[in-house]
Scaffold this motif. Structure first.
Motif, PDB file in Angstrom:
ATOM      1  N   UNK A   1       0.852  -1.197   0.000  1.00  0.00           N
ATOM      2  CA  UNK A   1       0.000   0.000   0.000  1.00  0.00           C
ATOM      3  C   UNK A   1       0.883   1.241   0.000  1.00  0.00           C
ATOM      4  N   UNK A   2       0.264   2.372  -0.236  1.00  0.00           N
ATOM      5  CA  UNK A   2       0.947   3.668  -0.174  1.00  0.00           C
ATOM      6  C   UNK A   2       0.199   4.574   0.792  1.00  0.00           C
ATOM      7  N   UNK A   3       0.913   5.541   1.322  1.00  0.00           N
ATOM      8  CA  UNK A   3       0.301   6.514   2.225  1.00  0.00           C
ATOM      9  C   UNK A   3       0.797   7.909   1.858  1.00  0.00           C
ATOM     10  N   UNK A   4      -0.047   8.886   2.137  1.00  0.00           N
ATOM     11  CA  UNK A   4       0.302  10.283   1.897  1.00  0.00           C
ATOM     12  C   UNK A   4       0.401  10.992   3.242  1.00  0.00           C
ATOM     13  N   UNK A   5       1.463  11.768   3.428  1.00  0.00           N
ATOM     14  CA  UNK A   5       1.620  12.587   4.621  1.00  0.00           C
ATOM     15  C   UNK A   5       1.639  14.054   4.243  1.00  0.00           C
ATOM     16  N   UNK A   6       0.920  14.865   5.012  1.00  0.00           N
ATOM     17  CA  UNK A   6       0.806  16.298   4.709  1.00  0.00           C
ATOM     18  C   UNK A   6       1.196  17.111   5.939  1.00  0.00           C
ATOM     19  N   UNK A   7       2.071  18.070   5.739  1.00  0.00           N
ATOM     20  CA  UNK A   7       2.453  19.019   6.785  1.00  0.00           C
ATOM     21  C   UNK A   7       1.854  20.367   6.426  1.00  0.00           C
TER      22      UNK A   7
ATOM     23  N   UNK B   1      -3.576   3.817   1.078  1.00  0.00           N
ATOM     24  CA  UNK B   1      -4.233   3.386   2.316  1.00  0.00           C
ATOM     25  C   UNK B   1      -4.964   4.537   2.989  1.00  0.00           C
ATOM     26  N   UNK B   2      -4.380   5.733   2.933  1.00  0.00           N
ATOM     27  CA  UNK B   2      -5.008   6.889   3.548  1.00  0.00           C
ATOM     28  C   UNK B   2      -4.090   8.087   3.485  1.00  0.00           C
ATOM     29  N   UNK B   3      -4.620   9.217   3.919  1.00  0.00           N
ATOM     30  CA  UNK B   3      -3.892  10.490   3.937  1.00  0.00           C
ATOM     31  C   UNK B   3      -3.847  10.980   5.379  1.00  0.00           C
ATOM     32  N   UNK B   4      -2.637  11.192   5.894  1.00  0.00           N
ATOM     33  CA  UNK B   4      -2.464  11.766   7.217  1.00  0.00           C
ATOM     34  C   UNK B   4      -2.089  13.228   7.092  1.00  0.00           C
ATOM     35  N   UNK B   5      -2.664  14.067   7.950  1.00  0.00           N
ATOM     36  CA  UNK B   5      -2.452  15.513   7.850  1.00  0.00           C
ATOM     37  C   UNK B   5      -2.084  16.058   9.223  1.00  0.00           C
ATOM     38  N   UNK B   6      -0.916  16.680   9.310  1.00  0.00           N
ATOM     39  CA  UNK B   6      -0.506  17.369  10.529  1.00  0.00           C
ATOM     40  C   UNK B   6      -0.719  18.855  10.343  1.00  0.00           C
TER      41      UNK B   6
ATOM     42  N   UNK C   1       2.578  18.859  15.961  1.00  0.00           N
ATOM     43  CA  UNK C   1       3.532  18.424  16.983  1.00  0.00           C
ATOM     44  C   UNK C   1       3.319  16.953  17.313  1.00  0.00           C
ATOM     45  N   UNK C   2       2.065  16.506  17.304  1.00  0.00           N
ATOM     46  CA  UNK C   2       1.783  15.095  17.581  1.00  0.00           C
ATOM     47  C   UNK C   2       2.316  14.195  16.471  1.00  0.00           C
ATOM     48  N   UNK C   3       2.176  14.625  15.219  1.00  0.00           N
ATOM     49  CA  UNK C   3       2.680  13.777  14.125  1.00  0.00           C
ATOM     50  C   UNK C   3       4.205  13.767  14.129  1.00  0.00           C
TER      51      UNK C   3
ATOM     52  N   UNK D   1      11.237  16.995   7.473  1.00  0.00           N
ATOM     53  CA  UNK D   1      10.203  16.082   6.971  1.00  0.00           C
ATOM     54  C   UNK D   1       9.427  15.400   8.088  1.00  0.00           C
ATOM     55  N   UNK D   2       9.796  15.640   9.343  1.00  0.00           N
ATOM     56  CA  UNK D   2       9.241  14.848  10.445  1.00  0.00           C
ATOM     57  C   UNK D   2       7.722  14.966  10.547  1.00  0.00           C
ATOM     58  N   UNK D   3       7.165  16.152  10.362  1.00  0.00           N
ATOM     59  CA  UNK D   3       5.713  16.327  10.513  1.00  0.00           C
ATOM     60  C   UNK D   3       4.966  15.550   9.435  1.00  0.00           C
TER      61      UNK D   3
END
Length: 413
Positions: free
Chosen positions: A82-88, A146-151, A194-196, A377-379
């Motif tokens: 699967x793939x995932x997207x992360x957004x800061x 799989x989904x998109x996570x957003x910080x 900050x949590x992400x 890139x941490x967030x």
């Protein structure tokens, strides 16, 4: 009978979660390593691993080095599962990144933001454009995401739909999830930046191995994530960690939140630059944006007593803020992250010294103060782990997808 089936299924999912989590965080590992680290029996490990391989979640990664006996087969998560997207969503830019299941970065894109024009609809538009751009560049179908996570900056109120309260941005109960969902069918996971960052550093960076830690995010604004006994502390309504809006100087400098003397009004990038401008007699700080202006300040400190004084004061303020975290939460580690913290990395020894002067001796001596290891890139990386954390907790069973082996009546392990 139904109770027994439910109990067996619960045990099986728990075992799947334990093994898949261990492989994701520490793999590649052999079956023997998995038995030792999880305490599961050899039959349970063998049966669950066989299922995970059959379902495409886990793959064999070659034979382990032999110590004289028969070498075991190494196992790892299957990167193509699967793939995932992360957004800061920062205050000056939005970063969107695409990862595979092994958290290898495949594609990224950034959009600059005008701090004076951070309308929620514009932010949602950038996020949607970014998702489309990174998946298109990497030739990844939305069905494989799989989904998109957003910080995001501010307090994220979880519910049927996540809403964001960001006083400094002028956001009050902004339905950010609804705005983004209007343009995509992908599962969305929204949390405070900050949590992400904290989750990324706990999984892959400076927080690994710690049970009690605080992750401080220093950018344009300032926040923190508190981890106690391995779990994030969120408070009654998820607003815990607004460290930047604790009072450092009573009646001090005005803060963007409307209060006076907040820590953010002294160590946030905007505040540092403003203090430097004041120290220069009101003359503008060189640079087109906050990042270049802060870089100019750091560079000038080698020759300018004024710039040096501003940085020394900043280290003192930041150290006092860290001391408050140590006194309040008694962490093993305090990790400083965010783009401004990375730009001010050379101040770390002075921050430690200032924290030592302000904190109680015993908890200070137990704590280490470190820079984050994952950089800017941490967030986004931590945001991308949000849908993965959900998958790991569910034992690799994706929402909306029936378990094929259970449906066929296969034995539960």
């Amino acid at each position: 009978m139904e109770l027994a089936r439910a109990t067996n299924r619960s045990v099986r999912l728990r075992n799947r979660s334990a093994l898949l989590s261990r492989l994701f965080l520490d793999g590649p590992l052999t079956r023997q390593h998995l038995m030792r680290s999880t305490g599961l029996s050899q039959p349970a490990v063998s049966n669950v691993v066989a299922d995970l391989i059959d379902e495409g979640l886990v793959a064999e990664a070659g034979a382990a080095e032999s110590d004289g006996g028969r070498p075991g087969m190494m196992l790892r998560v299957a990167s193509r599962y699967a793939h995932v997207v992360g957004v800061d969503v920062g205050e000056t830019r939005i970063r969107v990144e695409l990862f595979d299941f092994a958290m290898t970065l495949l594609s990224s894109v950034e959009y600059s933001l005008d701090p004076a024009r951070t309308e929620p609809s514009a932010v949602a538009g950038h996020v949607l454009a970014g998702i489309d751009t990174v998946t298109t560049r990497a030739r990844v179908s939305p069905a494989d995401v799989l989904g998109v996570g957003i910080g995001v900056s501010g307090v994220v109120e979880q519910g049927v739909e996540a809403v964001v309260h960001a006083q400094a941005l002028g956001w009050g109960r902004v339905p950010l999830e609804r705005l983004i969902r209007a343009g995509t069918d992908l599962p969305l996971h929204i949390d405070n930046g900050a949590n992400t960052l904290g989750q990324a550093e706990m999984w892959f960076g400076a927080g690994r191995g710690a049970r009690h830690a605080v992750f401080a995010l220093v950018g344009s604004g300032v926040g923190a994530a508190v981890v106690t006994d391995g779990a994030a502390y969120r408070g009654a309504s998820s607003s815990a960690g607004e460290w930047g809006h604790t009072t450092l100087v009573y009646g001090g400098r005005s803060c963007r939140c409307g209060a006076r003397g907040c820590l953010e009004a002294y160590v946030g990038a905007e505040a540092i630059i403003d203090r430097y401008r004041e120290a220069r007699g009101g003359r503008a700080v060189p640079g087109a944006d906050e990042e270049s202006q802060l870089a100019a300040l750091v560079e000038a400190a080698a020759e300018s007593p004024t710039a040096r004084r501003v940085l020394d004061e900043t280290a003192g303020y930041l150290g006092a803020g860290v001391a408050n975290l140590i006194n309040l939460f008694n962490p093993e580690r305090v990790v400083l992250g965010g783009w401004a913290a990375m730009a001010l990395g050379d101040l770390l020894p002075a921050v430690r010294e200032a924290a030592g002067r302000q904190a109680l001796r015993q908890p200070y001596e137990q704590a280490s103060i470190e820079l984050c290891r994952l950089g800017v890139d941490a967030v986004a990386l931590g945001a991308a782990t949000l849908p993965i954390a959900r998958l790991l907790a569910a034992g690799g069973v994706r929402p909306g997808r029936a378990d094929r082996r259970t449906r066929k009546g296969a034995p539960l392990h």
